[in-house]
Design an enzyme around this catalytic site. Structure first.
Site, short mmCIF file in Angstrom:
data_model
loop_
_atom_site.label_atom_id
_atom_site.label_comp_id
_atom_site.label_asym_id
_atom_site.label_seq_id
_atom_site.Cartn_x
_atom_site.Cartn_y
_atom_site.Cartn_z
N ASP A 13 0.82 -1.16 0.08
CA ASP A 13 -0.01 0.00 -0.07
C ASP A 13 0.88 1.28 0.01
O ASP A 13 2.02 1.23 0.30
CB ASP A 13 -0.93 -0.06 1.34
CG ASP A 13 -0.11 0.23 2.35
OD1 ASP A 13 0.75 -0.55 2.80
OD2 ASP A 13 -0.88 1.00 3.37
N GLU B 99 -0.01 -0.99 5.66
CA GLU B 99 1.25 -0.70 6.62
C GLU B 99 0.98 0.81 6.92
O GLU B 99 1.65 1.18 7.94
CB GLU B 99 2.43 -1.03 5.88
CG GLU B 99 3.74 -0.87 6.88
CD GLU B 99 4.22 0.36 7.07
OE1 GLU B 99 5.35 0.62 7.44
OE2 GLU B 99 4.08 1.48 5.94
#
Length: 412
Positions: free
Chosen positions: A80, A175
């Site tokens: 991400d 994350e």
């Protein structure tokens, strides 16, 4: 080198921005686009036991090619990108043989990446840089790490003469919003230790990070016509200002470095009747960290005492929640795993830069879940914004570090 460039660009052009306001995992559906691509790619290069679960956590195995017992190790990165700056429609620019001068990211908007402001650029004179076009972030955090892990596994598969034990790779969503390790199945991963490829400058090797907490402070007020408000109005926005003023003025991100902790006010929204203030608390030292959290409550209590008679109940409500802890406590007893990475860098002609992380990492949460997990450079700079860039040579070196760690572990 071109192979790594092509792989990296194929990842960054896929929008994988995460969303802190979502309660799903992954927090955005578009993260599946890259996750599914990675699964296909891991299978294509010859990785075994490639899996993706219902939350988009990816795991794969490179079997051992030695007949003696070797610790199973892992490498982890997240796919991400941060919601702090847009990651949609990324148009990477390649700057070959960087000359040490200003780089025009966007002539129309006069967006310049300059070594006068970003001095680290001068470390990479003569190298190939990948930058943004000035309108998006780049996504080297952490698609550089994914590029390096996939490329290293591919290299090991293509060069069986390099001896190694069993290696696991893991790719995670979310994350950037602090949830990357929340649903990571450490037992399934099955490693004695791992490394996150999520650092910045070439040579970085980190096994310490902040202890972290978030605080939400709610201030109540009383709205009265301003013409007749004397002794009656209580402006909750001014209470929030009073609270901020009571925090140590020099203990903020822009005035601290190295092991120095801070309070960081990142959100405030209010009216006369109610204001909500949000901040984060960071410190490497556990005792100082606890004292910082206590200070939040002390200031809140002082404001409540000040307004007890006029308001009649608590006017300042402080909620403090721990987010993650310093992984040093879990990694230091197994310091040889840091030494292996350090030796790998030295053998490759890289100067190790062992220093604390002024932030968090999946490795912190993974360490507390039973998977000790130092952090290694991935090469990018200026994360989370339009000035982000990555030297291709740093990605190549990070790939070589992974290969060398695998080789050294098999010799232990």
């Amino acid at each position: 080198m071109q192979h790594i460039i092509d792989r990296f660009i194929s990842y960054v052009i896929i929008d994988t921005e995460s969303d802190p306001n979502s309660d799903t995992t992954p927090s955005t559906a578009k993260q599946w686009d890259l996750a599914n691509k990675l699964v296909d790619e891991l299978k294509a290069i010859g990785m075994q036991n490639v899996t993706i679960d219902e939350n988009a956590y990816i795991m794969a195995t490179l079997p051992s090619n030695v007949d003696h017992e070797v610790p199973t190790i892992g490498f982890v990165s997240h796919f991400d990108t941060t919601p702090d700056f847009t990651g949609a429609n990324i148009k990477p620019q390649i700057v070959k043989n960087y000359d040490g001068k200003d780089i025009v990211l966007n002539a129309e908007q006069n967006i310049i990446l300059s070594p006068n402001y970003f001095e680290d650029l001068l470390l990479y004179k003569g190298q190939t840089l990948i930058t943004t076009d000035g309108t998006t972030l780049l996504g080297a955090d952490d698609k550089a790490g994914i590029t390096e892990i996939v490329s290293a596994m591919e290299y090991l598969i293509q060069h069986p003469e390099i001896k190694h034990g069993e290696i696991k790779v893991g790719f995670t969503p979310d994350e950037e919003i602090g949830r990357g390790a929340h649903k990571f199945d450490v037992e399934k991963f099955g490693c004695e230790w791992a490394y996150t490829m999520d650092g910045s400058q070439i040579g970085e090797l980190e096994y310490e990070n902040f202890n972290a907490a978030g605080a939400k402070i709610t201030f109540k007020g009383k709205s009265v016509h301003p013409g007749y408000a004397k002794g009656k109005m209580i402006n909750s926005m001014l209470l929030a200002n009073q609270f901020i003023a009571a925090l140590p003025a020099n203990e903020v991100p822009e005035k601290t470095t190295d092991y120095e902790g801070f309070f960081h006010v990142h959100h405030i929204n209010g009216t006369i009747e109610e204001t909500v203030l949000e901040l984060i608390i960071r410190d490497h030292d556990k005792e100082i960290f606890e004292a910082r959290k206590e200070l939040i409550q002390i200031i809140a209590n002082q404001i409540n005492t000040q307004y007890a008679k006029q308001f009649g109940e608590d006017i300042c409500i402080a909620e403090v929640k721990d987010q993650y802890y310093n992984m040093r406590e879990k990694v230091e007893p197994l310091y040889h795993i840091v030494e292996i990475a350090e030796k790998a860098m030295i053998e490759l002609g890289i100067t190790p830069l062992i220093k604390p992380i002024r932030g968090g990492t999946d490795g912190s949460q993974l360490s507390y879940k039973g998977l000790p997990c130092p952090n290694i450079f991935a090469g990018g700079h200026n994360f989370h914004g339009k000035y982000e860039y990555v030297p291709v040579e740093s990605m190549v070196k990070a790939t070589e570090v992974i290969v060398k760690i695998a080789e050294l572990t098999a010799k232990q």
